[in-house]
Enzyme design. Structure first.
Site, short mmCIF file in Angstrom:
data_model
loop_
_atom_site.label_atom_id
_atom_site.label_comp_id
_atom_site.label_asym_id
_atom_site.label_seq_id
_atom_site.Cartn_x
_atom_site.Cartn_y
_atom_site.Cartn_z
N PRO A 186 0.83 -1.19 0.00
CA PRO A 186 0.00 0.00 0.00
C PRO A 186 0.86 1.24 0.00
O PRO A 186 1.79 1.38 0.79
CB PRO A 186 -0.79 -0.12 1.31
N GLU A 187 0.55 2.12 -0.90
CA GLU A 187 1.21 3.40 -0.98
C GLU A 187 0.19 4.46 -0.53
O GLU A 187 -0.85 4.12 0.01
CB GLU A 187 1.71 3.63 -2.41
#
Length: 278
Positions: free
Chosen positions: A2-3
């Site tokens: 996840p960014e």
DNA sequence: AGTGTATCCTGCAGGC
DNA sequence: TGCCTGCAGGATACAC
């Protein structure tokens, strides 16, 4: 995994549900995801109430009464899942690491197959100190084209490495770094300080565009990412370069290439993103 | 200062 | 079906 866009989507999913709830019980099923001791972690949250849900870079930040903050870095496969009913209510965790029962019958799970993610409770001074180690928010006011240009000018790193360094900008990971560089027409390996004002301005625009688009589509699910309610993101079909090795560039038709450096894959169009000299 | 390498850990896809 | 290899959105420590 996840960014920034995925963390932002999770934060938005938790925000309508968590604030105002009291933390009734904290159970650490996988102590290795906790920074510090698990009993101290449990003690610092139990009995507190959630006051707010925020995000710093790729990290989720839950503010609790008394000034504490629960900071969650999701690593590659971490998830924060909120079920409005008791444990066993959907969404179900596949690899539960921490379970937090709240007032109103809610359950917040930290779920993480690979357990690269970390949860940490910080008091206000340590939170501020930690936050200062991170660069500006790429969608915030401090991240300007001029600031980006100045930052790049001070570094001999490849552009992709620079973008992945959370001390430079907070929240860009491999997918969106690769995407922004593709859209800006810049080779991932190009030396940061070789980028002129015009190209820095282009990169600045594309970084923000790519992140905003991904937020609009609720994040990129390649395999593991889920939002707070357990749903996949819809941004994956919009990726122009990442994971598209051998497929035609959507701008010029040249096959997309995959290269590896710093032990990570990058994808690029050899025609639209010419190889830096040397 | 920057790079390559290894590490943490699990799951899945592909080749045979 | 099973075994093996390679690969994965992150972060950090190490030697050079």
């Amino acid at each position: 995994m996840p960014e920034l866009p995925e963390a932002e989507t999770i934060a938005r999913g938790l925000r309508p549900h968590l604030p105002g709830r009291r933390i009734l019980e904290v159970e650490v099923l996988r102590p290795d995801v906790i920074v510090g001791s698990a009993p101290a972690f449990v003690a610092s949250l139990s009995g507190r109430s959630v006051e707010g849900v925020g995000r710093r870079g790729k990290n989720l930040v839950l503010e609790v009464t008394g000034g504490g903050r629960l900071v969650v870095n999701l690593g590659m496969t971490g998830r924060l899942l909120f079920a409005s009913g008791p444990p066993s209510t959907k969404p179900d965790p596949t690899h539960p690491g921490v379970r937090i029962r709240t007032s109103g019958g809610g359950t917040l799970w930290y779920d993480d197959a690979r357990r690269f993610g970390r949860l940490q409770v910080m008091d206000t001074p340590s939170y501020r100190g930690w936050s200062r180690t991170l660069g500006p928010e790429p969608l915030g006011r401090r991240f300007t084209a001029e600031a980006l240009h100045a930052g790049l000018a001070a570094s001999r790193s490849p552009l992709r490495s620079w973008l992945l360094d959370q001390r430079k900008v907070a929240g860009v990971g491999n997918i969106y770094a690769v995407e922004a560089l593709f859209l800006a027409g810049l080779h991932p390996r190009r030396q940061a300080r070789s980028v002129d004002r015009t190209d820095a301005s282009r990169l600045h625009r594309e970084v923000r565009r790519v992140l905003r688009q991904a937020i609009r589509y609720r994040g990129t699910t390649l395999r593991d990412y889920r939002d707070a309610s357990g749903s996949s993101g819809e941004n994956a079909p919009r990726l122009a370069a990442y994971g598209r090795e051998g497929l035609p560039c959507n701008r010029c038709g040249t096959p997309i290439e995959r290269i590896v450096f710093s032990n990570r894959s990058a994808f690029l169009c050899p025609r639209c993103q010419p190889e830096p000299a040397g």
